[in-house]
Design an enzyme around this catalytic site. Structure first.
Site, PDB file in Angstrom:
ATOM      1  N   GLY A 179       0.836  -1.200   0.000  1.00 62.07           N
ATOM      2  CA  GLY A 179       0.000   0.000   0.000  1.00 62.07           C
ATOM      3  C   GLY A 179       0.874   1.255   0.000  1.00 62.07           C
ATOM      4  O   GLY A 179       2.103   1.181   0.018  1.00 62.07           O
ATOM      5  N   GLN A 180       0.227   2.412  -0.019  1.00 58.37           N
ATOM      6  CA  GLN A 180       0.975   3.679  -0.067  1.00 58.37           C
ATOM      7  C   GLN A 180       1.908   3.822   1.136  1.00 58.37           C
ATOM      8  O   GLN A 180       3.115   4.028   0.999  1.00 58.37           O
ATOM      9  CB  GLN A 180       0.005   4.855  -0.045  1.00 58.37           C
ATOM     10  CG  GLN A 180      -0.949   4.951  -1.199  1.00 58.37           C
ATOM     11  CD  GLN A 180      -1.589   6.322  -1.238  1.00 58.37           C
ATOM     12  OE1 GLN A 180      -1.065   7.245  -1.846  1.00 58.37           O
ATOM     13  NE2 GLN A 180      -2.714   6.482  -0.574  1.00 58.37           N
ATOM     14  N   LYS A 204     -13.105   1.378  11.166  1.00 56.96           N
ATOM     15  CA  LYS A 204     -11.782   1.799  11.660  1.00 56.96           C
ATOM     16  C   LYS A 204     -11.853   2.137  13.146  1.00 56.96           C
ATOM     17  O   LYS A 204     -10.929   1.839  13.906  1.00 56.96           O
ATOM     18  CB  LYS A 204     -11.267   2.997  10.848  1.00 56.96           C
ATOM     19  CG  LYS A 204     -10.973   2.713   9.391  1.00 56.96           C
ATOM     20  CD  LYS A 204      -9.793   1.781   9.161  1.00 56.96           C
ATOM     21  CE  LYS A 204      -8.452   2.449   9.428  1.00 56.96           C
ATOM     22  NZ  LYS A 204      -7.324   1.537   9.107  1.00 56.96           N
ATOM     23  N   TYR A 235     -16.854   2.710   6.636  1.00 57.12           N
ATOM     24  CA  TYR A 235     -15.385   2.710   6.716  1.00 57.12           C
ATOM     25  C   TYR A 235     -14.928   3.303   8.055  1.00 57.12           C
ATOM     26  O   TYR A 235     -14.149   2.686   8.782  1.00 57.12           O
ATOM     27  CB  TYR A 235     -14.812   3.532   5.550  1.00 57.12           C
ATOM     28  CG  TYR A 235     -13.329   3.836   5.673  1.00 57.12           C
ATOM     29  CD1 TYR A 235     -12.374   2.849   5.470  1.00 57.12           C
ATOM     30  CD2 TYR A 235     -12.891   5.125   5.994  1.00 57.12           C
ATOM     31  CE1 TYR A 235     -11.021   3.133   5.577  1.00 57.12           C
ATOM     32  CE2 TYR A 235     -11.539   5.421   6.102  1.00 57.12           C
ATOM     33  CZ  TYR A 235     -10.608   4.420   5.895  1.00 57.12           C
ATOM     34  OH  TYR A 235      -9.264   4.704   6.013  1.00 57.12           O
TER      35      TYR A 235
END
Ligand SMILES: NC(=O)c1ccc[n+]([C@@H]2O[C@H](COP(=O)([O-])OP(=O)(O)OC[C@H]3O[C@@H](n4cnc5c(N)ncnc54)[C@H](OP(=O)(O)O)[C@@H]3O)[C@@H](O)[C@H]2O)c1
Length: 325
Positions: free
Chosen positions: A8-9, A131, A127
């Site tokens: 991922g980033q 989280k 989302y």
């Protein structure tokens, strides 16, 4: 250090920062191919396969497609809450510190001053709720864990900067016309994944330097604040597209499954008190546009429109809409 979500980033930036650091060893860089984050029954045997165990493991993996989470809540909760709790349990039983990354989207977004770690959360999306459930599960399982909330991440991968430059290069090639349309009523702060990775390394070092390891919640992002509209203008000006116009539009101009917070600026006072301060987002953006992770549209002779990057926008689609006039 070990990294989960290594493709991922943030994961990529972490792996590079650890590899480049002389005082930190990379114990593992796990992508989905090595171990699925959600395969929690395998964590123990998988960790046993490493001769040198990690002292700190950073979880940079998450299900980050904000709109898709609205219809895939089971996957969102499994990836963003249940799995991190499983990792926290297994890692703490081995005395390994756990850094888990979370989001500004745990806040409702109707505030008018930067959100502090202790402020009440009230996620408005699946989302964000998944989280937040992850934060609670991780800290409930391992109170020595560190949960880092960040915002508007750009790094190697699909992100807002890439989306803006794709749209700009399409216009320059005559494949689209008219100004870009970008929302100007959402306030927050961008975060350069490479800067966040360096800050996480600094936090990992603290435990070793004899200083008390940092635990609980911590906010980290680049300094300053902006809107998506102003961010887009800065991207275009800095990347050599000053002629491309942008029309500011309200959030309501785009129909999205998930509602984005109008205000999600994170207060980084706790980090500053710990001696961790990240540079201004404009400076970070300039470094990104000139650095190794710069969008393909800026690399001569590669792909002018960045079309080689075929993943969905990770978290913020669509804040930029093409005006197909
Ligand atoms: N991007 C943002 O704007 C933003 C803002 C605030 C907070 N954050 C948080 O910051 C963290 C890093 O974000 P990012 O932008 O670096 O995310 P990203 O680029 O979307 O990367 C997430 C990584 O997680 C991996 N992953 C997802 N599910 C997995 C699973 N079941 N098993 C193994 N790997 C899995 C993905 O692998 P695949 O490619 O194989 O799916 C992907 O490489 C996340 O916790 C995110 O919630 C991000």
């Amino acid at each position: 250090m070990g990294v989960l979500g290594a493709s991922g980033q943030l994961g990529r930036c972490l792996v590079r920062a650890i590899t480049d650091a002389e005082d930190v060893e990379l114990a593992f860089a796990a992508t989905r191919a090595e171990i699925d984050l959600c395969d929690t029954g395998r964590i123990g045997s998988w960790l046993d396969g490493f001769a040198d165990p990690a002292d700190v493991v950073v979880n940079a993996a998450a299900y980050t497609k904000v709109d898709a989470c609205e219809t895939e809540s089971e996957r969102a909760y499994e990836t963003n809450a249940l799995a991190p709790a499983g990792w926290a349990r297994e890692l703490s039983s081995r005395g390994i510190r756990f850094f888990h990354v979370s989001t500004d989207y745990v806040f409702p977004g109707d505030g008018d001053r930067p959100y502090r770690e202790e402020d009440a959360t009230e996620p408005r999306t699946v989302y964000g709720a998944s989280k937040r459930a992850g934060e609670i599960a991780v800290l409930g399982t391992d109170p020595t864990a560190l949960v880092i909330r960040t915002s508007w991440v750009f790094g190697p991968g699909r992100n807002f900067v890439v989306a803006i430059l794709d749209q700009a290069s399409r216009r320059r090639r005559g494949e689209a016309e008219g100004p870009l349309r970008v929302v100007n009523d959402q306030h927050g702060a961008p975060t350069h994944a490479a800067d966040l990775a360096e800050a996480l390394l600094a936090l990992a070092r603290r435990g070793r330097d004899g200083a008390e390891p940092v635990r609980g919640l911590l906010h980290l992002r680049n300094a300053g604040e902006t809107t998506w509209f102003d961010f887009a203008r800065e991207i275009l000006d800095r990347a050599g597209y000053p002629e491309i116009g942008i029309e500011p539009v309200p959030t309501s101009a785009f129909e999205t499954a998930a509602t984005r917070p109008a205000y999600s600026l994170l207060s980084c006072r706790r980090a500053a008190d710990l001696g961790i301060e990240m540079r201004d987002w404009r400076e970070a953006l300039a470094a990104y546009l000139e650095g190794p992770d710069r969008p393909a549209a800026l690399i001569p002779g590669v792909v002018e429109d960045g079309s080689g990057q075929d993943r969905d926008l990770p978290t913020r689609a669509p804040v930029c809409g093409a005006a197909s006039r």
